[in-house]
Design a protein around this motif. Structure first.
Motif, mmCIF file in Angstrom:
data_model
loop_
_atom_site.group_PDB
_atom_site.id
_atom_site.type_symbol
_atom_site.label_atom_id
_atom_site.label_comp_id
_atom_site.label_asym_id
_atom_site.label_seq_id
_atom_site.Cartn_x
_atom_site.Cartn_y
_atom_site.Cartn_z
ATOM 1 N N ILE A 323 0.834 -1.204 0.000
ATOM 2 C CA ILE A 323 0.000 0.000 0.000
ATOM 3 C C ILE A 323 0.867 1.253 0.000
ATOM 4 O O ILE A 323 0.618 2.215 -0.734
ATOM 5 C CB ILE A 323 -0.941 -0.012 1.215
ATOM 6 N N LYS A 324 1.914 1.241 0.795
ATOM 7 C CA LYS A 324 2.814 2.395 0.860
ATOM 8 C C LYS A 324 3.501 2.624 -0.489
ATOM 9 O O LYS A 324 3.598 3.768 -0.966
ATOM 10 C CB LYS A 324 3.857 2.154 1.957
ATOM 11 N N ILE A 325 3.960 1.548 -1.131
ATOM 12 C CA ILE A 325 4.594 1.663 -2.445
ATOM 13 C C ILE A 325 3.598 2.197 -3.467
ATOM 14 O O ILE A 325 3.933 3.046 -4.311
ATOM 15 C CB ILE A 325 5.164 0.303 -2.880
ATOM 16 N N TYR A 328 3.153 5.884 -2.991
ATOM 17 C CA TYR A 328 4.359 6.602 -3.414
ATOM 18 C C TYR A 328 4.460 6.633 -4.936
ATOM 19 O O TYR A 328 4.793 7.674 -5.534
ATOM 20 C CB TYR A 328 5.597 5.937 -2.815
ATOM 21 N N ASN A 329 4.158 5.491 -5.586
ATOM 22 C CA ASN A 329 4.138 5.459 -7.043
ATOM 23 C C ASN A 329 3.104 6.436 -7.607
ATOM 24 O O ASN A 329 3.341 7.106 -8.621
ATOM 25 C CB ASN A 329 3.831 4.047 -7.550
ATOM 26 N N LYS A 330 1.951 6.508 -6.938
ATOM 27 C CA LYS A 330 0.895 7.432 -7.372
ATOM 28 C C LYS A 330 1.378 8.878 -7.268
ATOM 29 O O LYS A 330 1.144 9.697 -8.168
ATOM 30 C CB LYS A 330 -0.352 7.214 -6.514
ATOM 31 N N LEU A 352 -0.533 3.264 -19.213
ATOM 32 C CA LEU A 352 0.805 3.544 -18.694
ATOM 33 C C LEU A 352 0.734 4.014 -17.243
ATOM 34 O O LEU A 352 1.540 3.601 -16.402
ATOM 35 C CB LEU A 352 1.478 4.614 -19.560
ATOM 36 N N TYR A 353 -0.261 4.838 -16.953
ATOM 37 C CA TYR A 353 -0.478 5.325 -15.584
ATOM 38 C C TYR A 353 -0.736 4.155 -14.634
ATOM 39 O O TYR A 353 -0.161 4.069 -13.545
ATOM 40 C CB TYR A 353 -1.656 6.293 -15.581
ATOM 41 N N LEU A 357 1.624 2.518 -11.180
ATOM 42 C CA LEU A 357 1.164 2.462 -9.782
ATOM 43 C C LEU A 357 1.599 1.186 -9.072
ATOM 44 O O LEU A 357 1.769 1.182 -7.855
ATOM 45 C CB LEU A 357 -0.362 2.581 -9.726
ATOM 46 N N ASN A 358 1.753 0.088 -9.811
ATOM 47 C CA ASN A 358 2.034 -1.206 -9.170
ATOM 48 C C ASN A 358 3.486 -1.631 -9.241
ATOM 49 O O ASN A 358 3.810 -2.786 -8.973
ATOM 50 C CB ASN A 358 1.139 -2.282 -9.813
#
Length: 364
Positions: A323-325, A328-330, A352-353, A357-358
């Motif tokens: 969830i934290k990653i 942060y990616n978002k 691509l967006y 995120l993942n």
């Protein structure tokens, strides 16, 4: 989503310029009512089977001017160390086997002779919130004390805990009484906890590793009738004694509820690892209180909003790291896409967006 230490300066750096560092420090001087926050956020748990759990936790902290700085017991190091301590009260969802923070209260310095009373005070302060969900409180063996259990029983809560391996227990006498004057017979001898008489006990649990037996007995330390579970380990040839002040609670449930007590330790672990529970720069009581509770409540809200309602949550373990990653990616993706002027209404850009995120996500 902070990939760095959770302090006021980094909140400012990653806050997009919304608040200056000084403003964030000043806002932390305003005490937040986390008990009300919990009640407003976790209403969906009211129809589910829950228990309350309480556990003190050692917090690393340096600095001579920090409020509450003293020597506290560290379970990880098995010794008293200089630092801080919080008493964390949480609600555990039995069906999902997970804990949600209600409130964490810092232990003041110099409380060695009044620690138990302080812990009872935390539970009493949040009693209304707890009784909305459950009447059972699970605690570890440290709280197997008359000075803790009697005040908690007066609060209309039932305690489930672990006893010492040399617990002083007496069998209850249920046979015929001698006629005439004098005190009637109440007990039928002392329980040999190292080797119980299984003719008097009822089996309540059995699996490949453990076998459990239940019985109502007289607890000498508490001076009351309790239900005791004698859990025997087949592999290690050892035993554990569990106690419930509710003598009508099924033995299997007592075992289950005590096992779920460990969920509060997982909650604290996730807060230390991912939401900066031990990274506060502040020294004042109110700022520390807000920081500790924001850290624990963040983990709780992420569990409740991102995991608890998943249709396949039994196959998908909760992972605060993922969830934290994701957040942060978002943050990075939206920052880059915004600066490049990319429009998400186009399919290629949206795909691509989504892939961004993942990146790096994993199960617990």
């Amino acid at each position: 989503m902070l990939p760095v230490r959770h302090n006021f300066l980094n909140l400012f750096r990653y806050g997009g310029g919304g608040y200056a560092e000084k403003s964030i420090r000043q806002q932390f001087n305003r005490k937040i009512n986390f008990s009300s926050w919990f009640e407003g956020s976790m209403n969906g748990l009211k129809g589910k089977e829950c228990i309350a759990a309480f556990d003190p936790s050692y917090i690393r902290k340096s600095g001579k001017k920090t409020y509450g700085k003293d020597r506290f017991w560290s379970g990880k190091d098995q010794r008293a160390k200089p630092g801080l301590e919080i008493g964390c009260l949480a609600l555990v969802d039995v069906g999902d086997s997970t804990a949600y923070s209600i409130e964490a209260v810092q232990t003041p310095a110099g409380m060695k002779s009044q620690l138990v009373a302080h812990y009872v005070g935390i539970i009493k302060k949040n009693l209304r919130a707890v009784l909305c969900y459950t009447k059972y409180l699970a605690v570890d063996g440290y709280f197997m004390k008359k000075t803790f259990i009697d005040p908690v029983l007066l609060l209309r809560l039932e305690v489930i805990t672990r006893m010492r391996p040399d617990a002083n227990l007496l069998y209850l006498y249920n046979g015929p009484q001698n006629p005439g004057r004098g005190r009637k017979r109440s007990y039928a001898g002392k329980v040999n906890v190292k080797k119980i008489d299984k003719r008097k006990w009822k089996r309540c649990y059995k699996d490949e590793d453990m076998e459990g037996f239940e019985l109502k007995v007289w607890c000498v330390a508490l001076k009351r009738i309790v239900k005791v579970i004698h859990l025997e380990s087949k592999a290690r040839k050892g035993y554990v004694i569990l106690l419930s002040t509710d003598t009508e609670l099924q033995g299997e449930k007592i075992i289950r509820y005590y096992q779920l007590r460990f969920q509060i330790e997982f909650l604290i672990r996730d807060a230390k690892q991912y939401t900066g529970l031990e990274e506060c720069q502040a020294r004042s009581e109110t700022k520390l209180y807000n920081h500790f509770n924001l850290s624990l409540m963040t983990v709780s809200l992420m569990k409740y909003s991102c995991w608890a309602n998943l249709p396949d949550k039994n196959e998908t373990p909760f992972s605060m790291r993922s969830i934290k990653i994701w957040f942060y990616n978002k943050y990075l993706t939206e920052t880059i896409f915004s600066n490049l002027g990319l429009d998400l209404k186009y399919n290629k850009i949206r795909k691509l967006y989504g892939r961004c995120l993942n990146i790096g996500a994993m199960a617990a």
